[in-house]
Scaffold this motif. Structure first.
Motif, mmCIF file in Angstrom:
data_model
loop_
_atom_site.group_PDB
_atom_site.id
_atom_site.type_symbol
_atom_site.label_atom_id
_atom_site.label_comp_id
_atom_site.label_asym_id
_atom_site.label_seq_id
_atom_site.Cartn_x
_atom_site.Cartn_y
_atom_site.Cartn_z
ATOM 1 N N ILE A 189 0.849 -1.191 0.000
ATOM 2 C CA ILE A 189 0.000 0.000 0.000
ATOM 3 C C ILE A 189 0.887 1.245 0.000
ATOM 4 O O ILE A 189 2.028 1.194 0.461
ATOM 5 N N PRO A 190 0.387 2.374 -0.525
ATOM 6 C CA PRO A 190 1.190 3.608 -0.533
ATOM 7 C C PRO A 190 1.550 4.042 0.891
ATOM 8 O O PRO A 190 0.734 3.980 1.804
ATOM 9 N N GLU A 191 2.782 4.496 1.062
ATOM 10 C CA GLU A 191 3.264 4.897 2.385
ATOM 11 C C GLU A 191 2.474 6.063 2.964
ATOM 12 O O GLU A 191 2.279 6.159 4.182
ATOM 13 N N TYR A 192 1.989 6.977 2.108
ATOM 14 C CA TYR A 192 1.321 8.170 2.630
ATOM 15 C C TYR A 192 0.078 7.819 3.444
ATOM 16 O O TYR A 192 -0.353 8.600 4.306
ATOM 17 N N ARG A 315 11.021 20.672 -0.144
ATOM 18 C CA ARG A 315 11.163 19.532 -1.065
ATOM 19 C C ARG A 315 10.551 18.265 -0.479
ATOM 20 O O ARG A 315 9.853 17.515 -1.162
ATOM 21 N N ALA A 316 10.812 18.033 0.806
ATOM 22 C CA ALA A 316 10.281 16.831 1.448
ATOM 23 C C ALA A 316 8.759 16.869 1.504
ATOM 24 O O ALA A 316 8.092 15.875 1.190
ATOM 25 N N PHE A 317 8.203 18.009 1.870
ATOM 26 C CA PHE A 317 6.751 18.106 1.998
ATOM 27 C C PHE A 317 6.071 17.923 0.645
ATOM 28 O O PHE A 317 5.014 17.285 0.553
ATOM 29 N N TRP A 320 5.774 14.302 -0.150
ATOM 30 C CA TRP A 320 4.751 13.585 0.625
ATOM 31 C C TRP A 320 3.340 13.864 0.119
ATOM 32 O O TRP A 320 2.485 12.982 0.096
ATOM 33 N N THR A 321 3.090 15.121 -0.227
ATOM 34 C CA THR A 321 1.710 15.543 -0.481
ATOM 35 C C THR A 321 1.443 16.048 -1.894
ATOM 36 O O THR A 321 0.283 16.215 -2.275
#
Length: 341
Positions: A189-192, A315-317, A320-321
């Protein structure tokens, strides 16, 4: 080797509902299900026999998948109630792994985060008929969906039996490609999804149920738990603490937990985790909470999460989204406006 095993008897309720809703001529089977439901647990071998009997009463394709998707957390016994009071799906799955032996003593499951995907695989010492493995994978999907209150689309699934003639039915029901002849039950499943909140979050009830679950777990015959490694929650808590000092390196967290770095990595791998994945999950969860607070500037959020440069946080955010922190705040403002309007 485990020769006998037990499942929560609540898993029999979908079987009973299925027979009754279709008005099938199976009164003797319904009486047997009634009798089993009076006990908190049912032997795994007996569950497999009853599942097989339901199939013979109504031989439809992927029956185990259909029945498993009809379950709800309350049918998982104490584990189901416990995970329902966690804050996020990630926290719920961490507890699922910790207390999985309360579902089946012979259940052996592992998870690994890699490239934005959580890969899970498990085996069942007794309940390993094709119908039972179908039921098991669907039960897990149903649990995740019920906890976050939305449908999930797995990346892929795998089942440990030969490819059936009607394999397309499995993909249609699970919503993802399904492979057969796998060495274990597999689901990705997707990590998010791990950062998504659980609406029933209740720290007080969670604490009470954890004590109950631990007491029940202590009553089971002890197995070798060296592969369990550092618990998700303990490492996550230390990551949050280390953020205050501005050092969230694996070395700093390992030292705070009294591990050598080598042992820390080894035990995380044994438990199916990676430090990079745990750190990203923790930062993602906290970032959404912090950005929802208008009193915190974006630069403050980056510092609270242990980023030395705001550009790294942005960049990280976005990874994630799909949004920058600024775009996410605008999204929250629009949603708030729609609610008040």
């Amino acid at each position: 080797m485990i020769k006998s095993d037990y499942l929560p008897s609540g898993f029999l309720q979908p079987l009973q509902d299925y027979l009754r809703q279709r008005a099938l001529p199976a009164q003797d089977l319904l009486h047997e299900l009634d009798a089993c439901l009076e006990s908190p647990n049912v032997p795994s071998e007996r569950f497999c026999e009853l599942l097989d009997a339901v199939w013979h009463a109504a031989p439809v394709s992927a029956l185990g998948i259909r029945l498993g998707l009809a379950t709800h957390p309350g049918q998982f016994g104490v584990v189901g109630y416990l995970v329902s009071y966690c804050g996020t799906l990630g926290q719920a799955l961490a507890r699922y792994y910790r207390y999985q032996r309360l579902l089946q003593q012979g259940l052996d499951s592992r998870g690994e985060l890699k490239d934005g995907v959580l890969y899970m695989r498990w085996t069942q010492a007794v309940a390993k008929t094709p119908l039972a493995t179908e039921f098991s994978i669907a039960v897990f999907v149903s649990l995740c969906q019920a906890l976050i209150g939305r449908a999930i689309t797995p990346v892929r699934a795998g089942l440990p039996f030969a490819r059936p003639a009607n394999a397309d039915v499995y993909q249609a029901l699970l919503g993802c490609p399904v492979e057969f002849d796998r060495p274990a039950i597999e689901l990705a499943i997707p990590e998010y999804l791990l950062a998504l909140p659980i609406s029933g979050k209740d720290p007080y009830l969670l604490g009470l149920l954890e004590k109950q679950a631990q007491a029940l777990l202590n009553q089971l015959p002890q197995l070798d738990t060296s592969a369990a490694g550092a618990s998700f929650q303990r490492v996550q808590d230390q990551i949050v603490e280390s953020m205050k000092n501005g050092d969230v390196s694996a070395a700093a967290v390992a030292s705070a937990l009294n591990y050598s770095l080598r042992t820390f990595y080894r035990e995380l791998r044994s438990a199916g985790y990676s430090y990079r994945g745990l750190l990203a999950h923790t930062r993602h969860t906290l970032a959404r909470q912090y950005l929802a607070d208008p009193a915190l500037a974006q630069t403050d959020v980056a510092l609270l999460l242990g980023y030395s440069e705001q550009s790294s946080f942005i960049r990280a955010f976005r990874s994630w989204t799909g949004m920058t922190p600024g775009e996410y705040r605008s999204h929250l403002a629009r949603k708030a406006g729609q609610v008040t309007g």
